[in-house]
Design a protein around this motif. Structure first.
Motif, mmCIF file in Angstrom:
data_model
loop_
_atom_site.group_PDB
_atom_site.id
_atom_site.type_symbol
_atom_site.label_atom_id
_atom_site.label_comp_id
_atom_site.label_asym_id
_atom_site.label_seq_id
_atom_site.Cartn_x
_atom_site.Cartn_y
_atom_site.Cartn_z
ATOM 1 N N HIS A 41 -6.727 0.126 3.845
ATOM 2 C CA HIS A 41 -6.686 0.796 5.285
ATOM 3 C C HIS A 41 -7.571 -1.077 6.017
ATOM 4 O O HIS A 41 -6.890 -1.747 6.428
ATOM 5 N N PHE A 84 0.663 1.426 -5.861
ATOM 6 C CA PHE A 84 -0.660 2.688 -7.138
ATOM 7 C C PHE A 84 0.000 3.667 -7.310
ATOM 8 O O PHE A 84 1.159 4.286 -7.143
ATOM 9 N N HIS A 103 1.058 4.559 -2.057
ATOM 10 C CA HIS A 103 0.919 5.747 -3.615
ATOM 11 C C HIS A 103 1.952 6.301 -4.176
ATOM 12 O O HIS A 103 2.617 6.983 -3.758
ATOM 13 N N ASP A 109 1.879 4.004 2.345
ATOM 14 C CA ASP A 109 0.939 4.838 1.989
ATOM 15 C C ASP A 109 1.103 5.891 1.662
ATOM 16 O O ASP A 109 1.417 5.935 0.398
ATOM 17 N N HIS A 128 0.762 -0.866 -0.164
ATOM 18 C CA HIS A 128 -0.003 0.239 0.091
ATOM 19 C C HIS A 128 1.164 1.177 -0.097
ATOM 20 O O HIS A 128 1.394 1.793 0.799
ATOM 21 N N HIS A 146 -9.341 0.932 -1.476
ATOM 22 C CA HIS A 146 -9.366 1.525 0.231
ATOM 23 C C HIS A 146 -10.853 1.613 0.577
ATOM 24 O O HIS A 146 -11.898 2.085 0.145
HETATM 25 ZN ZN ZN Z 1 -3.691 5.198 0.193
#
Ligand code: ZN
Ligand code: ADE
Length: 332
Positions: A220, A98, A18, A277, A16, A196
């Motif tokens: 999450h 991502f 981005h 994240d 996870h 998410h």
């Molecule tokens: Zn995220």
């Protein structure tokens, strides 16, 4: 071995992250300058002062503004390469990143420009660091279903380069149900699915991600703990949650790291993993997330190893590769 040494030594998979959230202010300034794009900050210090979030939306506004300086294939390469250097430092040996194509295509940047830059960095990371990687394309949930369908269409020529399709951006008010049909099409095309859910949104959104989008992982999902039936479902199905502790702290999902539920979720038998994240915005990469929860929640060595094992089990690598990394962890 103490816990800090163990965290550094463990091979880990990141599930996870981005890629636009790894954009460090120094690189943002350099790319803005070479592309002659104005950014509303005078210095790196001023950028960092703006990273004072009180919820998801206040972060997203700044995150999308930062991504506006990315224009050329080399910009996407440089962004991903800088992240891979952090992976190498933190002993992250596999990452599933991502990317948000709509953030770029809506500004006139071609889908191919984005993905070609990222792919080239992935190939170089394998060659130079031995780090394996996959790309996950996310739909922005504040945009329409129609826009998501268009994005899926643009992704089809690059199907072999994208392992999964995900759902991110402003959660509350944009439930998974809004994207049920486009995710059905993505599954038909052979993509794995993540979303998410349960970050700021309620447990109902996690149910929808499971039942309507038919996800392989929940991103999450920390609010799942509010619903005991949902907890039973997650445990029964061994459904992974990609938890992001420093993100939850920065976006005020938890008030204090001591209140974070990741240890409780692990003890209850939920398949939790640790992730960064948007590490440039939230104060740290993979190991910083591990250090933060270890200190606040007093995790022991067995728990830390279990979190690393979970990261490989929940990943989209082959069973053979999973077994190889898990055996390495068990030897430590
Ligand atoms: Zn995220
Ligand atoms: N996009 C980047 N980071 C995100 C997060 N934590 N939640 C939703 N969308 C995001």
């Amino acid at each position: 071995m103490n816990q800090v040494e163990l965290i550094r030594a463990l091979p880990k998979a990141e599930l996870h992250v981005h890629i636009e959230g790894t954009f460090e202010p120094e690189l943002m300034f350099a790319i803005a300058q070479r592309n002659q794009i104005q950014i509303p900050y005078k210095s790196v210090e001023e950028v960092k002062q703006a990273y004072n979030f009180h919820n998801l939306q206040s972060f997203l506004d700044i995150y999308y503004a930062g991504a506006n300086v990315l224009v050329h294939e080399q910009d996407f390469y440089d962004l991903a390469w800088a992240y891979f250097e952090k992976c190498a430092e933190d002993h992250v040996v596999h990452t599933e990143m991502f990317f948000d194509p709509q953030t770029h295509t809506d500004r006139g940047v071609a889908f191919s420009t984005v993905i070609n830059g990222l792919k080239r960095a992935c190939a170089d990371a394998k060659a130079k660091f031995g780090i394996s990687s996959q790309l996950i394309m996310c739909f922005l949930r504040h945009l329409s279903e129609e826009a998501a369908f268009e994005t899926l269409e643009q992704a089809l020529p690059f199907k072999q380069d994208i392992i999964a399709v995900g759902l991110d951006s402003s959660e509350v008010g944009h439930p998974p149900a809004k994207f049920e049909r486009v995710f059905a099409k993505a599954r038909e095309e052979g993509f794995l699915i993540v979303a998410h859910a349960g970050e700021e949104g309620p447990p109902e959104y996690v149910w929808e991600a499971l039942d309507l989008l038919k996800v392989n992982r929940i991103d999450h999902g920390v609010r799942s703990e509010e619903d005991e039936h949902l907890m039973a479902r997650l445990i029964n199905e061994k459904m992974p949650l990609t938890v992001c502790p420093l993100s939850n702290l920065k976006l005020c999902v938890v008030k204090d790291m001591k209140d974070h539920n990741i240890r409780r979720l692990l003890q209850k038998g939920v398949h939790v993993t640790v992730n960064s994240d948007d590490p440039s915005y939230f104060g740290g990469y993979m190991n910083d997330n591990f250090f933060a929860i270890q200190q606040a929640l007093d995790l022991n060595n067995d728990e830390l190893k279990q979190l690393a094992i979970n990261s490989f089990e929940a990943s989209f690598i082959s069973d053979e590769e999973k077994q190889k990394w898990i055996a390495e962890i068990q030897k430590i």
